[in-house]
Design an enzyme around this catalytic site. Structure first.
Site, PDB file in Angstrom:
ATOM      1  N   ASP A   1      46.772  22.030  44.372  1.00 53.88           N
ATOM      2  CA  ASP A   1      45.502  22.639  44.803  1.00 53.88           C
ATOM      3  C   ASP A   1      45.514  21.375  46.099  1.00 53.88           C
ATOM      4  O   ASP A   1      45.353  20.394  45.982  1.00 53.88           O
ATOM      5  CB  ASP A   1      44.122  22.501  44.322  1.00 53.88           C
ATOM      6  CG  ASP A   1      42.966  22.866  45.217  1.00 53.88           C
ATOM      7  OD1 ASP A   1      42.696  22.531  46.233  1.00 53.88           O
ATOM      8  OD2 ASP A   1      42.246  23.758  44.593  1.00 53.88           O
TER       9      ASP A   1
ATOM     10  N   ARG B   1      43.121  37.124  43.090  1.00 54.96           N
ATOM     11  CA  ARG B   1      43.189  38.451  44.043  1.00 54.96           C
ATOM     12  C   ARG B   1      44.545  38.846  44.218  1.00 54.96           C
ATOM     13  O   ARG B   1      45.755  38.130  44.356  1.00 54.96           O
ATOM     14  CB  ARG B   1      42.789  37.951  45.693  1.00 54.96           C
ATOM     15  CG  ARG B   1      41.387  37.320  45.664  1.00 54.96           C
ATOM     16  CD  ARG B   1      40.465  38.570  45.659  1.00 54.96           C
ATOM     17  NE  ARG B   1      38.944  38.275  45.946  1.00 54.96           N
ATOM     18  CZ  ARG B   1      38.109  38.001  44.873  1.00 54.96           C
ATOM     19  NH1 ARG B   1      38.494  37.909  43.698  1.00 54.96           N
ATOM     20  NH2 ARG B   1      36.968  37.701  45.292  1.00 54.96           N
TER      21      ARG B   1
ATOM     22  N   ASP C   1      45.321  41.493  36.645  1.00 53.90           N
ATOM     23  CA  ASP C   1      44.348  42.101  36.639  1.00 53.90           C
ATOM     24  C   ASP C   1      43.779  42.566  37.916  1.00 53.90           C
ATOM     25  O   ASP C   1      42.994  43.403  38.181  1.00 53.90           O
ATOM     26  CB  ASP C   1      43.199  41.329  35.850  1.00 53.90           C
ATOM     27  CG  ASP C   1      41.984  41.977  35.850  1.00 53.90           C
ATOM     28  OD1 ASP C   1      41.777  43.094  35.164  1.00 53.90           O
ATOM     29  OD2 ASP C   1      40.749  41.343  36.323  1.00 53.90           O
TER      30      ASP C   1
ATOM     31  N   GLU D   1      44.630  47.920  45.563  1.00 56.17           N
ATOM     32  CA  GLU D   1      43.759  47.419  44.428  1.00 56.17           C
ATOM     33  C   GLU D   1      43.973  48.491  43.207  1.00 56.17           C
ATOM     34  O   GLU D   1      44.089  48.086  42.028  1.00 56.17           O
ATOM     35  CB  GLU D   1      42.213  47.547  44.800  1.00 56.17           C
ATOM     36  CG  GLU D   1      41.278  47.423  43.461  1.00 56.17           C
ATOM     37  CD  GLU D   1      41.569  46.039  42.979  1.00 56.17           C
ATOM     38  OE1 GLU D   1      41.606  45.038  43.680  1.00 56.17           O
ATOM     39  OE2 GLU D   1      40.860  45.976  41.818  1.00 56.17           O
TER      40      GLU D   1
ATOM     41  N   HIS E   1      41.177  45.310  36.850  1.00 49.36           N
ATOM     42  CA  HIS E   1      40.125  44.547  37.594  1.00 49.36           C
ATOM     43  C   HIS E   1      39.026  44.180  36.524  1.00 49.36           C
ATOM     44  O   HIS E   1      37.819  44.450  37.070  1.00 49.36           O
ATOM     45  CB  HIS E   1      39.679  44.844  39.052  1.00 49.36           C
ATOM     46  CG  HIS E   1      39.141  43.922  39.951  1.00 49.36           C
ATOM     47  ND1 HIS E   1      39.140  43.735  41.333  1.00 49.36           N
ATOM     48  CD2 HIS E   1      38.609  42.602  39.578  1.00 49.36           C
ATOM     49  CE1 HIS E   1      38.729  42.770  41.828  1.00 49.36           C
ATOM     50  NE2 HIS E   1      38.185  41.888  40.743  1.00 49.36           N
TER      51      HIS E   1
ATOM     52  N   GLY F   1      36.542  40.173  35.353  1.00 51.30           N
ATOM     53  CA  GLY F   1      34.969  39.510  35.906  1.00 51.30           C
ATOM     54  C   GLY F   1      33.993  40.073  34.833  1.00 51.30           C
ATOM     55  O   GLY F   1      34.262  40.902  34.265  1.00 51.30           O
TER      56      GLY F   1
END
Length: 337
Positions: free
Chosen positions: A187, A248, A271, A276, A295, A298
Site C-alpha cells: 500500500d 472491485r 466475487d 459486473e 458480489h 458485502g
C-alpha cells in the site's frame, strides 16, 4: 452540524425502495421516529419526481440514491446532513454537497466486516485446497492420497499478500493474525511501522504478487488502480497460487485472468468482476480452479442489520446535536472506495 430547531429534524429516505424495506423494517422505523420527523412510506428514487424538498434537513440514503447535484440542492435549502446506510458515497454525494458544507456519514466499517469474513474464509479454504479436494472426492467417491496429490497443502506458514490497507484490508489482516501465516502488505500510503502494527511486512506490489500463496485485493477503484493486476503481474504469481478479489472488478484485467485460469496454473476466488456480470460464455463460470460468486461478500440478509444499527446511531447523534461517529471527509475520497 446541530439540528436547526429543538424539534425533531425532518428527514427523508432516498434510495431504492427495496433497500428501504430491507434496511428499515417496522421495528427500526419505530426507533427512527423517536429522533426524526419522517414519513416511513415515502421513499425518493428519483429527485426529479420529488417537487417539494424544502424543510428536509436530513437525508437517509442507501444503494440506489440518485445524485445530489447542484439542482437538487437548490431545491433543498434546509438540507444539512446525509446519513448513508451503506458504504461508499461517491455515487451520490457530489462536489456540490461538499461546497454546501453538508455533514456526511456512512457505514463502510460495518460493511467491511462481512467482506473480510468472506475473504478470510476464501484464503483459508484456498490454502487447504478445499474446492479441489471436494471436486475429486465427488468424482471418485473413494479415499485418495490427498498429501500426494496436494503436497504442502494447508495454512501453516503459508504467505498471504494483502493489497491495500483499506477498512476491509485492515480487517482481513486482523482476522488472519491468530493463524500461523506470514502476512505481506502492499500500500503506497502505509509505511513500514504502520504495516508492522497491522501484523504485516510492507513490500512492493510485484514482491507481494510473486511471493504470496494467496493474493487478496482490497484497493479502491481509482484511475490509477485500474488493472493493477494485468497480464504481467498475474504472470508473476506462483504456480498454484490463488487470487482473491472482493474489492472491485476493475482491479484485474479480466481477459488476462481468464487466460491464466484456463491453463490451470493459478486459482481464483472472484466475487467482483468487470463487467459486473460476466458474459454467459466466460470460462470463469465453469473452471474447476475458479470460484465465482455474484458480489455477495458485502452485507446481505441478516448482515444488513449491522449497517442499519450504524445508521440509526448516527441519526440519533445528529438529532441530539452531536457530531457523527463515522464522518466522511472529502479529502479521503481520493484514496477510498
Amino acid at each position: 452540524m446541530a439540528p436547526s430547531t429543538t424539534t425533531r429534524p425532518r428527514a427523508l429516505f432516498a434510495m431504492a425502495r427495496h433497500h428501504r424495506d430491507q434496511l428499515f423494517p417496522p421495528d427500526v422505523i419505530r426507533r427512527l421516529a423517536d429522533h426524526v420527523d419522517i414519513d416511513p412510506d415515502h421513499v425518493v428514487e428519483d429527485f426529479a419526481d420529488e417537487p417539494d424538498l424544502e424543510g428536509v434537513e436530513l437525508l437517509i440514503t442507501s444503494w440506489g440514491c440518485p445524485a445530489l447535484d447542484a439542482d437538487v440542492l437548490a431545491r433543498a435549502p434546509d438540507l444539512k446532513a446525509v446519513v448513508h446506510a451503506a458504504g461508499s458515497v461517491k455515487h451520490h454525494v457530489t462536489r456540490a454537497c461538499w461546497d454546501r458544507g453538508l455533514a456526511v456519514s456512512s457505514a463502510p466499517a460495518a460493511n467491511a466486516v462481512p467482506v473480510a469474513e468472506y475473504t478470510v474464509a476464501a484464503i483459508l479454504f484456498a490454502n487447504k485446497r478445499v474446492l479441489d479436494i471436494a471436486g475429486l472426492y465427488r468424482d471418485h467417491r473413494a479415499p485418495l492420497d490427498w498429501s500426494r496429490l496436494f503436497p504442502g497443502f494447508g495454512n501453516y506458514r503459508r504467505t498471504v499478500g494483502v493489497l491495500g490497507a483499506s477498512l476491509v484490508g485492515r480487517k482481513v489482516l486482523e482476522l488472519l493474525r491468530p493463524h500461523d501465516l506470514e502476512l505481506l502488505l502492499a500500500d503506497p500510503h502505509v509505511d513500514t511501522a504502520q504495516a508492522a502494527a497491522l501484523g504485516a511486512r510492507l513490500v512492493d506490489l510485484d514482491e507481494l504478487v510473486s511471493g504470496s500463496d494467496v493474493v487478496s485485493l482490497h484497493a479502491p477503484e481509482l484511475p490509477e488502480t485500474r488493472h493493477l493486476l494485468d497480464a504481467r503481474r498475474l504472470g508473476l504469481m506462483r504456480d498454484g497460487a490463488t487470487l482473491v478479489n472482493t474489492a472491485r472488478g476493475s482491479l484485474v484485467d479480466t481477459d488476462a485472468l481468464t487466460a491464466e485460469a484456463v491453463t490451470g496454473r493459478i486459482h481464483a476466488v472472484i466475487d467482483v468482476t468487470e463487467p459486473e456480470v460476466l458474459p454467459a460464455a466466460s470460462p470463469l463460470y465453469s473452471l474447476p480452479n475458479v470460484l465465482l460468486t455474484p458480489h455477495i461478500a458485502g452485507s446481505l440478509g441478516g448482515e444488513l442489520r449491522r449497517i442499519t444499527t450504524t445508521a440509526l446511531d448516527e441519526i440519533e447523534r445528529y438529532s441530539s446535536g452531536r457530531p457523527f461517529a463515522h464522518p466522511v471527509h472529502p479529502a479521503s475520497l481520493a484514496t477510498s472506495a
